[in-house]
Design a protein around this motif. Structure first.
Motif, PDB file in Angstrom:
ATOM      1  N   MET A  23      -5.602  -2.110   8.745  1.00  0.00           N
ATOM      2  CA  MET A  23      -4.268  -1.757   9.174  1.00  0.00           C
ATOM      3  C   MET A  23      -3.276  -1.799   9.278  1.00  0.00           C
ATOM      4  O   MET A  23      -2.151  -1.666   8.661  1.00  0.00           O
ATOM      5  CB  MET A  23      -4.306  -1.144  10.646  1.00  0.00           C
ATOM      6  N   LEU A  24      -3.294  -3.450   8.886  1.00  0.00           N
ATOM      7  CA  LEU A  24      -1.808  -3.730   8.215  1.00  0.00           C
ATOM      8  C   LEU A  24      -1.368  -3.711   6.761  1.00  0.00           C
ATOM      9  O   LEU A  24      -0.420  -3.378   6.745  1.00  0.00           O
ATOM     10  CB  LEU A  24      -2.605  -5.677   8.151  1.00  0.00           C
ATOM     11  N   VAL A  25      -2.611  -3.449   5.891  1.00  0.00           N
ATOM     12  CA  VAL A  25      -2.108  -2.889   4.867  1.00  0.00           C
ATOM     13  C   VAL A  25      -1.189  -1.292   5.146  1.00  0.00           C
ATOM     14  O   VAL A  25      -0.215  -1.102   4.169  1.00  0.00           O
ATOM     15  CB  VAL A  25      -3.171  -2.414   3.839  1.00  0.00           C
ATOM     16  N   LEU A  26      -1.739  -0.331   5.652  1.00  0.00           N
ATOM     17  CA  LEU A  26      -1.303   0.183   5.790  1.00  0.00           C
ATOM     18  C   LEU A  26       0.516  -0.011   6.545  1.00  0.00           C
ATOM     19  O   LEU A  26       0.794   1.352   6.224  1.00  0.00           O
ATOM     20  CB  LEU A  26      -1.723   1.121   7.380  1.00  0.00           C
ATOM     21  N   ALA A  27       0.721  -0.600   7.565  1.00  0.00           N
ATOM     22  CA  ALA A  27       1.652  -0.911   7.962  1.00  0.00           C
ATOM     23  C   ALA A  27       2.518  -1.620   7.347  1.00  0.00           C
ATOM     24  O   ALA A  27       3.658  -1.091   6.960  1.00  0.00           O
ATOM     25  CB  ALA A  27       1.461  -2.470   9.241  1.00  0.00           C
ATOM     26  N   LEU A  28       1.839  -2.417   6.202  1.00  0.00           N
ATOM     27  CA  LEU A  28       3.277  -2.518   5.450  1.00  0.00           C
ATOM     28  C   LEU A  28       3.720  -1.581   4.122  1.00  0.00           C
ATOM     29  O   LEU A  28       4.956  -1.846   3.922  1.00  0.00           O
ATOM     30  CB  LEU A  28       2.619  -3.535   4.335  1.00  0.00           C
ATOM     31  N   THR A  29       2.483  -0.449   3.552  1.00  0.00           N
ATOM     32  CA  THR A  29       2.844   0.094   3.212  1.00  0.00           C
ATOM     33  C   THR A  29       3.834   1.399   3.937  1.00  0.00           C
ATOM     34  O   THR A  29       4.745   1.994   2.788  1.00  0.00           O
ATOM     35  CB  THR A  29       1.205   1.591   2.533  1.00  0.00           C
TER      36      THR A  29
END
Ligand code: ZN
Ligand code: ZN
Lengths: 214, 216
Positions: A101-107
């Motif tokens: 989900m962190l990847v999603l946050a950054l995206t």
């Protein structure tokens, strides 16, 4: 091919080729406010505007300032049963914090804040010297290229509609208040759309290729 | 106002022995490899375009399936925990009477992605087939896909806003589910797939048909 010979006589610099359908034309620069449109696919090839450069610089500066302000000030605030919670856009973008989900946050943060911001900074970098009749900035060509490549990934206006949907969803759960950033963001979305309307890519490429001499 | 469209019959750059820069519209001799104005790589027709379209399209679909199976939102209220999928969430909204918003969610998260998968596949197949649809129709399809695909991200943003906002200790809290991750990936890969498509191919089939008639 007689047709081809007719169209392509003269220097290649005097031609313009539609990027969507490959149709080739003799370059005729439209006047300010007019548009040159591909006769086959109706893609807008050139759309110069008087003072577009100056206006774009002004809008870009406004967007940069507003984006920074709008991402740190409280954006929305809800309260129910004596408890309340205020969030900024940055908070909203960075909610996905666990594992993938962190990847999603950054995206998400990139789509809403960083890409629009970076695009405007690059626009300023490219346009300021051009408008002031100076030689183009170093790597201006690469900067404009990156800025154009990021265009579809700048999603501020989609985020705005997302807000409206989210508001309806929580309306019966709690009462919602708007922070200062909400209004800034509203202005921001309009400015970003205006900016895209001003931009004539061909004019920018042309001025980068043939910088005016003082 | 068609200031440029002066030639009666369209001559493509390829026919004229030229290659165009799709980024800055400059013309170059067909053997040129790099655009001298903007530095873009030049190809008259991108032969690998369709392979990339299909590969990205497939990844997009593979991410879209789990995004509809797993929950998108997890809502904890005082005594209850509920999880809702994309479609489930929209149905719930409709039951509460918010038909407009339910419509937006269903349109952005179901109709647009499915329509986009179909449209990209159709375009990729149609440029290989002679005859059939007019180029203008396929162009319209391409433009719609390019323009509207981004709007699917709206559901991700809604989840982000809700999860950040609804954090009322002990009263109610909302957290994103795994579907959000897959859905975002699906949107990104379909956008990349549409971008990989070389629209110049749309006219080539028709031009080949025309050419066949003229040469006979
Ligand atoms: Zn065209
Ligand atoms: Zn170029």
């Amino acid at each position: 091919m007689p047709d081809a010979a007719h169209v392509t006589r003269g220097p290649l610099e005097g031609l313009i080729i539609c990027p969507v359908c490959d149709a080739t034309y003799q370059l005729q620069r439209p006047k300010n406010g007019e548009r040159a449109v591909c006769g086959r696919c109706h893609h807008v090839l050139i759309a110069p505007r008087a003072k577009a450069g100056m206006q774009m610089i002004a809008v870009a500066i406004a967007v940069v300032v507003l984006t920074i302000a709008a991402s740190v000030f409280p954006f929305l605030e809800i309260s129910a049963g004596g408890r309340s919670n205020a969030v900024s856009i940055l908070d909203a973008a960075l909610t996905f914090t666990e594992g993938p989900m962190l990847v999603l946050a950054l995206t998400t943060a990139a789509f809403i804040i960083f890409v629009p911001l970076l695009r405007m900074l690059l626009t300023l970098y490219v346009l300021v010297p051009v408008v002031l009749d100076r030689p183009p900035a170093r790597h201006a060509i690469r900067a404009f290229r990156v800025s154009e490549a990021m265009r579809p990934w700048s999603m501020a206006e989609i985020f705005a509609l997302g807000c409206a949907v989210a508001l309806v969803k929580v309306a019966d759960l709690a009462s919602v208040g708007f922070g200062p950033a909400f209004w800034m963001f509203g202005v921001l979305v309009v400015l970003v759309l205006v900016q895209d309307g001003f931009l004539c890519k061909w004019s920018v490429w042309n001025s980068l290729e043939h910088p005016k001499r003082r | 106002m068609e200031l440029v469209g002066t030639s009666q019959k369209t001559v493509t750059a390829r026919e004229a022995g030229l290659v165009s820069c799709t980024r800055c519209t400059r013309a170059w001799p067909i053997e040129t490899e790099i655009c001298g104005r903007c530095g873009a790589k030049l190809v008259s027709r991108d032969q690998t375009s369709l392979q990339r379209v299909w590969a990205l399209w497939l990844v997009g679909i593979m991410c879209y399936v789990p995004s509809n199976i797993y929950p998108m939102l997890r809502t904890e209220q005082l005594f209850s925990v509920s999880e809702s999928t994309i479609v489930g969430g929209a149905v719930e909204l409709a039951q509460y009477g918010s038909y407009g918003v339910a419509g937006i969610i269903l349109f952005a998260s179901v109709a647009i992605p499915l329509g986009k998968f179909w449209a990209i596949a159709f375009l990729a197949v149609s440029v290989k087939q002679k005859g059939g649809f007019a180029s203008q129709h396929r162009l319209l399809m391409y433009e719609v896909v390019e323009y509207i695909g981004r709007w699917s991200m709206i559901d991700i943003f809604v989840v982000a806003i809700l999860s950040a906002l609804v954090q009322l200790q002990g009263l109610a809290s909302i957290t994103p589910g795994p579907a959000a991750f897959f859905f975002a990936l699906s949107v990104i890969f379909t956008m990349l797939s549409a971008q990989a498509f070389d629209p110049r191919m749309i006219w080539d089939v028709q031009a080949d048909d025309d050419g066949a008639v003229v040469n006979d």
